[in-house]
Design an enzyme around this catalytic site. Structure first.
Site, PDB file in Angstrom:
ATOM      1  N   CYS A   2      36.809  69.506  21.875  1.00 54.27           N
ATOM      2  CA  CYS A   2      36.123  68.750  22.873  1.00 54.27           C
ATOM      3  C   CYS A   2      36.475  68.674  24.160  1.00 54.27           C
ATOM      4  O   CYS A   2      37.537  68.803  24.293  1.00 54.27           O
ATOM      5  CB  CYS A   2      36.078  67.240  22.397  1.00 54.27           C
ATOM      6  SG  CYS A   2      35.196  66.804  20.894  1.00 54.27           S
ATOM      7  N   ARG A  27      35.935  76.546  25.592  1.00 54.53           N
ATOM      8  CA  ARG A  27      36.493  75.961  24.568  1.00 54.53           C
ATOM      9  C   ARG A  27      35.687  75.781  23.293  1.00 54.53           C
ATOM     10  O   ARG A  27      36.317  75.308  22.150  1.00 54.53           O
ATOM     11  CB  ARG A  27      36.924  74.474  24.827  1.00 54.53           C
ATOM     12  CG  ARG A  27      38.070  74.276  26.143  1.00 54.53           C
ATOM     13  CD  ARG A  27      37.946  73.129  26.911  1.00 54.53           C
ATOM     14  NE  ARG A  27      38.308  71.923  26.110  1.00 54.53           N
ATOM     15  CZ  ARG A  27      39.696  71.230  25.916  1.00 54.53           C
ATOM     16  NH1 ARG A  27      40.650  71.928  26.840  1.00 54.53           N
ATOM     17  NH2 ARG A  27      40.001  70.576  25.425  1.00 54.53           N
ATOM     18  N   TRP A  75      32.802  69.058  20.022  1.00 54.97           N
ATOM     19  CA  TRP A  75      33.050  70.048  18.769  1.00 54.97           C
ATOM     20  C   TRP A  75      33.366  69.262  17.755  1.00 54.97           C
ATOM     21  O   TRP A  75      34.554  68.395  17.660  1.00 54.97           O
ATOM     22  CB  TRP A  75      34.339  70.994  19.157  1.00 54.97           C
ATOM     23  CG  TRP A  75      34.619  71.812  18.027  1.00 54.97           C
ATOM     24  CD1 TRP A  75      35.935  71.254  17.075  1.00 54.97           C
ATOM     25  CD2 TRP A  75      34.353  72.807  17.400  1.00 54.97           C
ATOM     26  NE1 TRP A  75      35.840  72.334  16.294  1.00 54.97           N
ATOM     27  CE2 TRP A  75      35.289  73.291  16.601  1.00 54.97           C
ATOM     28  CE3 TRP A  75      33.369  73.811  18.035  1.00 54.97           C
ATOM     29  CZ2 TRP A  75      34.986  74.503  15.664  1.00 54.97           C
ATOM     30  CZ3 TRP A  75      33.197  74.987  17.089  1.00 54.97           C
ATOM     31  CH2 TRP A  75      34.038  75.339  16.136  1.00 54.97           C
ATOM     32  N   ASN A  99      38.022  62.358  23.281  1.00 57.30           N
ATOM     33  CA  ASN A  99      38.453  63.786  22.679  1.00 57.30           C
ATOM     34  C   ASN A  99      39.715  63.472  21.800  1.00 57.30           C
ATOM     35  O   ASN A  99      40.563  62.707  22.200  1.00 57.30           O
ATOM     36  CB  ASN A  99      39.102  64.876  23.787  1.00 57.30           C
ATOM     37  CG  ASN A  99      39.621  65.886  23.047  1.00 57.30           C
ATOM     38  OD1 ASN A  99      39.289  66.318  22.097  1.00 57.30           O
ATOM     39  ND2 ASN A  99      39.944  67.013  24.076  1.00 57.30           N
ATOM     40  N   GLY A 100      39.533  63.769  20.462  1.00 52.55           N
ATOM     41  CA  GLY A 100      40.870  63.264  19.741  1.00 52.55           C
ATOM     42  C   GLY A 100      40.294  62.976  18.233  1.00 52.55           C
ATOM     43  O   GLY A 100      39.341  63.081  18.091  1.00 52.55           O
ATOM     44  N   GLU A 477      49.266  88.875   5.351  1.00 51.86           N
ATOM     45  CA  GLU A 477      48.466  88.381   6.667  1.00 51.86           C
ATOM     46  C   GLU A 477      49.098  89.323   7.696  1.00 51.86           C
ATOM     47  O   GLU A 477      48.604  89.434   8.614  1.00 51.86           O
ATOM     48  CB  GLU A 477      48.766  86.838   6.574  1.00 51.86           C
ATOM     49  CG  GLU A 477      48.031  86.306   7.925  1.00 51.86           C
ATOM     50  CD  GLU A 477      46.839  86.377   8.125  1.00 51.86           C
ATOM     51  OE1 GLU A 477      46.037  87.047   7.452  1.00 51.86           O
ATOM     52  OE2 GLU A 477      46.332  86.233   9.382  1.00 51.86           O
ATOM     53  N   LYS A 481      47.428  91.374  10.480  1.00 47.66           N
ATOM     54  CA  LYS A 481      47.434  91.155  12.165  1.00 47.66           C
ATOM     55  C   LYS A 481      47.792  92.423  12.683  1.00 47.66           C
ATOM     56  O   LYS A 481      47.217  92.589  13.674  1.00 47.66           O
ATOM     57  CB  LYS A 481      48.469  90.021  12.270  1.00 47.66           C
ATOM     58  CG  LYS A 481      47.910  88.551  11.987  1.00 47.66           C
ATOM     59  CD  LYS A 481      47.011  87.935  12.935  1.00 47.66           C
ATOM     60  CE  LYS A 481      45.726  87.581  12.364  1.00 47.66           C
ATOM     61  NZ  LYS A 481      45.233  87.382  11.340  1.00 47.66           N
ATOM     62  N   GLU A 484      44.901  94.892  12.483  1.00 42.63           N
ATOM     63  CA  GLU A 484      43.580  94.574  13.595  1.00 42.63           C
ATOM     64  C   GLU A 484      43.872  94.399  15.015  1.00 42.63           C
ATOM     65  O   GLU A 484      42.953  94.789  15.522  1.00 42.63           O
ATOM     66  CB  GLU A 484      42.901  93.032  12.811  1.00 42.63           C
ATOM     67  CG  GLU A 484      43.642  91.960  13.199  1.00 42.63           C
ATOM     68  CD  GLU A 484      42.739  90.800  12.664  1.00 42.63           C
ATOM     69  OE1 GLU A 484      43.383  89.824  12.067  1.00 42.63           O
ATOM     70  OE2 GLU A 484      41.448  90.778  12.588  1.00 42.63           O
ATOM     71  N   HIS A 500      57.606 100.671  -7.318  1.00 44.28           N
ATOM     72  CA  HIS A 500      56.489 101.064  -8.517  1.00 44.28           C
ATOM     73  C   HIS A 500      55.497 102.078  -7.282  1.00 44.28           C
ATOM     74  O   HIS A 500      54.465 102.328  -7.850  1.00 44.28           O
ATOM     75  CB  HIS A 500      55.723  99.993  -8.981  1.00 44.28           C
ATOM     76  CG  HIS A 500      56.619  99.036  -9.584  1.00 44.28           C
ATOM     77  ND1 HIS A 500      57.075  99.572 -10.877  1.00 44.28           N
ATOM     78  CD2 HIS A 500      57.093  97.860  -9.483  1.00 44.28           C
ATOM     79  CE1 HIS A 500      57.835  98.756 -11.281  1.00 44.28           C
ATOM     80  NE2 HIS A 500      57.950  97.545 -10.333  1.00 44.28           N
ATOM     81  N   LYS A 596      34.245  88.316  15.208  1.00 45.49           N
ATOM     82  CA  LYS A 596      35.028  87.076  14.814  1.00 45.49           C
ATOM     83  C   LYS A 596      34.224  86.469  13.524  1.00 45.49           C
ATOM     84  O   LYS A 596      35.017  85.848  12.849  1.00 45.49           O
ATOM     85  CB  LYS A 596      34.746  86.027  15.879  1.00 45.49           C
ATOM     86  CG  LYS A 596      35.343  84.641  15.794  1.00 45.49           C
ATOM     87  CD  LYS A 596      37.118  84.565  15.899  1.00 45.49           C
ATOM     88  CE  LYS A 596      37.658  83.630  15.189  1.00 45.49           C
ATOM     89  NZ  LYS A 596      39.051  83.971  15.068  1.00 45.49           N
TER      90      LYS A 596
HETATM   91  C1  AGP Z   1      41.296  87.702  10.588  1.00 40.54           C
HETATM   92  O1  AGP Z   1      42.091  87.872  11.733  1.00 40.54           O
HETATM   93  C2  AGP Z   1      39.998  88.151  10.619  1.00 40.54           C
HETATM   94  N1  AGP Z   1      39.488  87.750  11.565  1.00 40.54           N
HETATM   95  C3  AGP Z   1      39.140  88.334   9.271  1.00 40.54           C
HETATM   96  O2  AGP Z   1      39.874  88.701   8.332  1.00 40.54           O
HETATM   97  C4  AGP Z   1      38.544  86.855   8.575  1.00 40.54           C
HETATM   98  O3  AGP Z   1      39.495  86.152   8.060  1.00 40.54           O
HETATM   99  C5  AGP Z   1      37.511  87.238   7.725  1.00 40.54           C
HETATM  100  O4  AGP Z   1      36.315  87.870   8.435  1.00 40.54           O
HETATM  101  C6  AGP Z   1      36.906  85.804   7.324  1.00 40.54           C
HETATM  102  O5  AGP Z   1      36.367  84.859   7.942  1.00 40.54           O
HETATM  103  P1  AGP Z   1      35.997  83.325   7.655  1.00 40.54           P
HETATM  104  O6  AGP Z   1      37.488  82.733   7.422  1.00 40.54           O
HETATM  105  O7  AGP Z   1      35.334  82.922   9.006  1.00 40.54           O
HETATM  106  O8  AGP Z   1      35.279  83.499   6.505  1.00 40.54           O
END
Ligand code: AGP
Length: 601
Positions: A2, A27, A75, A99-100, A477, A481, A484, A500, A596
């Protein structure tokens, strides 16, 4: 997240409020609204949707209002995006924007309803409007002070009363900035909104309450004592200011994690009962009857699901299957299975489709998501919101650590309902959980150390991340990162699996990140790769006497329980990939080929 704005000055407030609200658009928001003082009354305009559309409504009404008003971008966290839930909220001649999160809003709502107040929204914020109205006897500042005594949680709030010659602002654990113009005072959640009007700002501190007039601000501290406001001159440009002074949204979002985690936890834990409060739409009897959990997710959210696998087994005595959503083909979900979809956006097509398919087998379903009202919430019986505000960088950071925290909360709730976890055991986990934001902050303070290591290996053609148990998903993870945002081929591996096969890839040119905060077994894996000439960057617990003997670099992380150590290691690997990508000059917030939110199969 927010956003709040307010204005007191010699111009008509409306156009300034709309302009400053638009400057907070980055935001993220789902609805907006303004309250304007006009001819001794208050005019409120609010709706779900775009600020620009609301501004047109304002203009079509002849631009009402004088030199005082408040505005809000919402939001959603409590109650879906809708006209009714949009701020400002009003009670008599009082209007507020907030906001909060008001953690005790249900208790306050009940109390106020008994007193005769009628609620017109599902939000936590509306209780504030009624509480202030209850105490308002002509002195707005006094009314706000008295109302806030009853509020548990976080807030940045701006309050308007038709008969008051000043506005009142207050903050606790949510940001609020005042801007000093020549003939006006501006208020906003964030500096960028103020920059076209003034570069002289006053940052309100936690617990402070201010009376805002057109020509001055009177700030009172927690004890009600006046504070001499220090004016800070902003030297950033608007673009940098949007990112809060950080070079990228990703770095900003990495740094927002202590706050994001606090929001995920807020109002959900009871240390006294040794339990967690979550609206799961399931009775304890139903939870006791569960035989399995099937988790469906993609990408980073899938890694969060993998962490749940070991955790649910230990804490709740529940076996877990974790499925990559796009590979959820002919899988039959057994009876008495809890389905759990994890998706920060709530809109990932693969996850939604797999969930729909799985639901045809019956059984209860839950979602963990960050977006209120997203499609996933329509599919399931109960939702746990991570509440960490919108994430703008494509790479998931704060949404992932908040998912981990949501999973921990869920595990404890399931464990308690199934009597697999005693209140005492739960209490110990919860006490440590409340310390987590502070521990994450300490990892963030290691950024320079991590940056130097990242830059040293930025030319690597391949990276390995290894971990065991809770740290295995974090190694995946970390590798994701690095792939990507730094475009470096990276492998995440369970430490024990190296021998293995993948050991064949290890040479002196392969940096290996060893997540070594839990258990000693990983040290034999470190020795294996060191023997093949690899440089090892170890994430280890402070004071570990052995790790420096085997690793090339040691990043020390605070001591905590193994499950929380997974969160701390996550923050370190996020920083490592961020600084690697930054050294390589890559477009960190928008990596090539990635979106995204993936709304196609
Ligand atoms: C992670 O950095 C990516 N943007 C991607 O793997 C993401 O986590 C995946 O597309 C799933 O998205 P979601 O959590 O919105 O379902």
């Amino acid at each position: 997240m927010c956003g709040i704005v307010a204005y007191v000055g010699d111009l008509v407030a409306g156009p300034i409020l709309f302009d400053t609200l638009k400057r907070l658009e980055y935001r993220g928001y789902d609805s907006a609204g303004v309250a304007l003082k006009s001819e001794g009354a208050i005019v409120v305009l609010k709706s779900a949707g775009r600020i620009a559309d609301l501004e047109k409504v304002y203009q079509s009404r002849g631009c009402p209002g004088e030199g005082m008003g408040i505005g809000h971008t919402r939001w959603a966290t409590h109650g879906r995006p809708s006209d009714r839930n949009a701020h400002p909220h009003t009670s008599g001649e009082i209007a507020i924007v907030h906001n909060g999160i008001i953690e005790n809003y249900l208790d306050l709502r009940e109390l106020l309803t008994e007193m005769g107040y009628v609620f017109s929204s599902e939000t936590d914020s509306e209780v504030l409007a009624h509480l202030i109205h209850f105490y308002f006897k002509g002195d707005l500042y006094a009314a706000v002070c008295r109302a806030l005594v009853h509020v548990e949680g976080s807030y940045a709030v701006a309050v308007l009363a038709a008969s008051s010659p000043y506005l009142v602002c207050a903050r606790k654990d949510s940001p609020l900035v005042l801007g000093k113009g020549k003939t006006a005072i501006y208020v906003a959640s964030d500096v960028p909104a103020l920059l076209p009007y003034t570069k002289d700002v006053i940052r309100m501190k936690d617990g402070e309450i201010a009376r805002v007039f057109a020509d001055r601000v009177e700030i009172m501290d927690r004890e009600g004592q006046p504070r001499l406001a220090q004016v800070e001159r902003i030297t950033w440009d608007a673009d940098a200011a949007e990112k809060g002074g950080y070079t990228h949204f990703m770095l900003k979002e990495i740094h927002e994690q202590p706050r994001a985690i606090r929001e995920t936890i807020a109002g959900r834990i009871s240390e006294i009962d040794g339990d967690v409060r979550l609206k799961l739409g399931m009775s304890d009897e139903e939870i006791k009857g569960l035989e399995r959990v099937t988790i469906i997710a993609c990408g980073t959210s899938y890694h969060a699901g993998m962490l749940a696998k070991n955790l649910f087994a230990r804490v709740a005595g529940l076996p877990v299957d974790v499925e990559v959503a796009s590979e959820f083909l002919n899988i039959q979900v057994r009876p008495r299975t809890l389905l759990l979809g994890i998706t920060q956006s709530g809109e990932t097509a693969d996850t939604l489709l797999a969930l729909k398919k799985a639901k045809t087998c019956g059984g209860r379903s839950l979602a963990i998501t960050n977006v209120v009202g997203s499609t996933v919430t329509e599919l399931v019986d109960g939702t746990i919101y991570t509440r960490c505000g919108p994430e703008i960088g494509v790479a998931a950071t704060k949404t992932f650590t908040s998912q981990l925290v949501a999973i921990i909360l869920l595990a404890i709730r399931l464990g308690r309902a199934r009597a697999h976890l005693t209140p005492d055991q739960a209490r110990k986990m919860l006490i440590e959980l409340t310390k987590l934001p502070g521990l994450v902050q300490r990892v963030l303070e290691k950024r320079e150390e991590i940056r130097k290591i990242a830059e040293r290996y930025a030319g690597a053609s391949c990276y390995f991340f290894i971990g065991r148990d809770y740290l295995y998903p974090i190694s995946l993870e970390g590798a994701l990162k690095m792939k990507e945002i730094a475009y470096i081929p990276s492998e995440g591996y369970a430490g024990g699996e190296l021998k293995h096969g993948p050991l064949a890839l290890i040479t002196e040119k392969t940096p290996v990140v060893a997540l070594a905060t839990c258990g000693k077994k990983i040290q034999s894996n470190i020795k294996e790769v060191r023997a093949r000439g690899a440089e090892v960057i170890a994430l280890a617990t402070e004071g570990d006497p052995d790790i420096a003997k085997v690793a090339s670099h040691v990043i020390e992380l605070p001591q905590t329980q193994p499950i929380y150590s997974a969160v701390l290691c996550t923050v370190a690997v996020q920083l490592l990939s961020y600084y690697t990508a930054n050294k390589l000059g890559l477009p960190i917030d928008k990596p090539r080929n990635l979106a995204k939110c993936v709304t196609v199969e």
